[in-house]
Design an enzyme around this catalytic site. Structure first.
Site, PDB file in Angstrom:
ATOM      1  N   HIS A 228       0.997  -1.108   0.208  1.00 55.70           N
ATOM      2  CA  HIS A 228       0.044   0.149   0.097  1.00 55.70           C
ATOM      3  C   HIS A 228       0.953   1.231   0.047  1.00 55.70           C
ATOM      4  CE1 HIS A 228      -3.467   2.484   0.758  1.00 55.70           C
ATOM      5  NE2 HIS A 228      -2.531   3.289   1.396  1.00 55.70           N
TER       6      HIS A 228
ATOM      7  N   ASP B  36     -15.059   2.790   7.868  1.00 52.10           N
ATOM      8  CA  ASP B  36     -13.956   3.615   7.210  1.00 52.10           C
ATOM      9  C   ASP B  36     -14.537   4.480   6.078  1.00 52.10           C
ATOM     10  OD1 ASP B  36     -11.286   4.756   7.095  1.00 52.10           O
ATOM     11  OD2 ASP B  36     -11.434   3.803   5.072  1.00 52.10           O
TER      12      ASP B  36
ATOM     13  N   SER C 287      -7.415   4.273   9.126  1.00 54.68           N
ATOM     14  CA  SER C 287      -8.144   4.141   7.902  1.00 54.68           C
ATOM     15  C   SER C 287      -7.364   2.945   7.139  1.00 54.68           C
ATOM     16  CB  SER C 287      -8.202   5.537   7.442  1.00 54.68           C
ATOM     17  OG  SER C 287      -8.765   5.290   6.124  1.00 54.68           O
TER      18      SER C 287
ATOM     19  N   LYS D 172      -8.666  -1.278   6.232  1.00 58.03           N
ATOM     20  CA  LYS D 172      -9.044  -1.835   4.937  1.00 58.03           C
ATOM     21  C   LYS D 172      -8.004  -2.966   4.568  1.00 58.03           C
ATOM     22  CE  LYS D 172      -9.139   2.464   3.435  1.00 58.03           C
ATOM     23  NZ  LYS D 172      -9.374   3.554   3.073  1.00 58.03           N
TER      24      LYS D 172
HETATM   25  N1  URA Z   1      -5.958   6.987   2.578  1.00 60.42           N
HETATM   26  C1  URA Z   1      -6.806   6.233   3.566  1.00 60.42           C
HETATM   27  O1  URA Z   1      -7.403   5.278   2.839  1.00 60.42           O
HETATM   28  N2  URA Z   1      -7.209   6.634   4.536  1.00 60.42           N
HETATM   29  C2  URA Z   1      -6.667   7.897   4.936  1.00 60.42           C
HETATM   30  O2  URA Z   1      -7.094   8.419   5.986  1.00 60.42           O
HETATM   31  C3  URA Z   1      -5.584   8.633   4.318  1.00 60.42           C
HETATM   32  C4  URA Z   1      -5.388   7.926   3.030  1.00 60.42           C
END
Ligand code: URA
Length: 431
Positions: free
Chosen positions: A84, A163, A185, A189
């Site tokens: 990520h 989220d 956040s 995920k």
């Molecule tokens: N990307 C995300 O998924 N969440 C955030 O808070 C910032 C960047």
């Protein structure tokens, strides 16, 4: 146990730590609509101003995961690995990286997003390939993963719905830039996605969320700890985003550059970061690969995976990509060294050219963007093209050129403040 939203807001406003029961209740009640947006935005602002400790962040993350489904790939016959990036200008690394890591022996299930603001989204880039489809059911995702070894698709509404709701709220209430909220956040995920191992690319510099190394390190350490607590082997690299990555910024332009990398060519920074992240992913997944990722770019095996991955989602890997009809050039104002090329300025210019969107329902122009002819540290002659701007309408050029004013500097020598491409690696404490 039930609470009132007001008492939880007041507790955080007064710098208290929220209890496990308070966190579980507020996340669940917000997702069900029992806590109103204005109350959650007050709480998000209190968290932004007063922070959360490690326990609170871990419990906040787990509470968000519990609001949705959790995917499970443990029945597969190979380890899963994901990456990520916190987002940057010209960051197309997922495109060559996913098939490359698949070619070296891992399964790469990757749920990605669309771009908002000056950083591009992986799905927007892939959607510039005619026919390619981002939305897959869980069964389709599994089929692509089994056949191609890698799948990049849109996160469904089922993963961490808390989220999704909270991120949209933060976006319009000035509460995005909170390390506990960003870390929870992203990790809610990624943990819900079910990957066994995760490499985080935390960008640092003007074009990134984190403008300095200290903040980026804190975000990376927080996310690595959250991954480790959830049983996901997680490491992070801090990497440079003070200048754009590669030479192409914009959706179809970045797909073209990714295909160059998969063909064994491409800009050296994109190749270096792709190979480094691939090695980190294989190590985190516990795979002693028979082939080094650098070799898999040269021998065509990563390209074979790319073609399989694109075709499996309806895309034509041989199709001509969309091009913008209009272009204009910026030339070097003097002879010397391109000392600075500011990532944020280039990102905003590409966005104004049509490559990005201002609101999430806006379309993007697939052909719009910027091609760089020089990178920081390159020697340039006066009048030599520094970059080409591409757009569907000439009317877009003025505002893009405005964004670039002061964003590039030709000087006598390189800027010693330029960040190294890979600044540091963060591993779980005690690893
Ligand atoms: N990307 C995300 O998924 N969440 C955030 O808070 C910032 C960047």
């Amino acid at each position: 146990m039930t609470f009132t939203a007001v008492e939880i807001i007041i507790a955080k406003r007064d710098r208290g730590a929220l209890s496990t029961a308070q966190i579980d209740w507020v996340i669940d009640a917000y997702t069900r609509g029992e806590v109103a947006d204005e109350q959650m935005s007050a709480l998000a602002m209190a968290i932004l101003l007063n922070g959360m400790d490690r326990r609170e962040i871990a419990e906040w993350t787990q509470a968000m995961i519990r609001t949705g489904e959790r995917m499970d790939w443990s029945h597969l016959d190979r380890p899963t690995a994901d990456k990520h990036s916190t987002g940057g200008v010209g960051d197309k690394i997922t495109l060559p990286l996913a098939p490359l890591v698949a070619a070296c022996g891992a399964y790469v299930p990757q749920l990605s997003g669309r771009g908002l603001g000056h950083t591009g989204g992986t799905l927007d880039k892939l959607e510039s390939i005619p026919g390619w489809r981002a939305s897959l059911s869980n069964d389709e995702m599994l089929d692509v993963l089994r056949s191609a070894g890698a799948v990049v698709c849109a996160a469904g509404t089922g993963l961490a719905p808390a989220d999704k709701k909270l991120y949209a709220l933060r976006d319009v209430t000035g509460t995005v830039e909170s390390i506990p909220l960003i870390a929870s956040s992203i990790m809610s995920k990624k943990i819900a996605e079910g990957t066994g191992s995760l490499v985080l690319d935390v960008k640092v510099g003007s074009g990134a969320f984190m403008k300095n190394v200290g903040d980026a390190r804190e975000l990376a350490e927080t996310m690595v700890a959250l991954g480790a607590d959830a049983g996901v082997r997680t490491v992070a690299l801090l990497t440079a985003m003070d200048r754009p990555l590669g030479r192409a910024i914009g959706n179809a332009l970045e797909v073209e550059e990714s295909v160059e990398v998969l063909s064994g060519g491409g800009p050296s920074d994109v190749v270096e970061l792709t190979v480094r992240l691939a090695r980190e992913m294989l190590e985190a997944a516990g795979i002693a690969a028979a082939k080094d990722p650098a070799d898999a770019l040269k021998d065509g095996s990563a390209m074979d995976r790319w073609r399989a991955m694109i075709s499996a989602q309806g895309g034509d890997p041989d199709a001509t990509l969309p091009r913008a009809g209009e272009s204009t050039e910026i030339t070097a104002p003097a002879s010397g060294v391109l000392a600075r090329l500011d990532a944020l300025a280039v990102g905003i210019a590409a966005w104004r050219l049509g490559a990005g969107r201002a609101r999430k329902e806006d379309p993007v122009s697939f052909g719009a963007g910027i091609t760089l002819h020089a990178k920081p540290g390159d020697i340039v002659r006066q009048g030599q093209p520094l970059m080409t701007l591409h757009a569907d309408e000439t009317a877009r050029f003025d505002r893009a050129l405005e964004a670039l004013e002061g964003g590039y500097v030709v000087a006598e020598a390189s800027d010693p403040a330029l960040l190294p491409l890979v600044i540091d690696k963060i591993t779980p404490a005690g690893a």
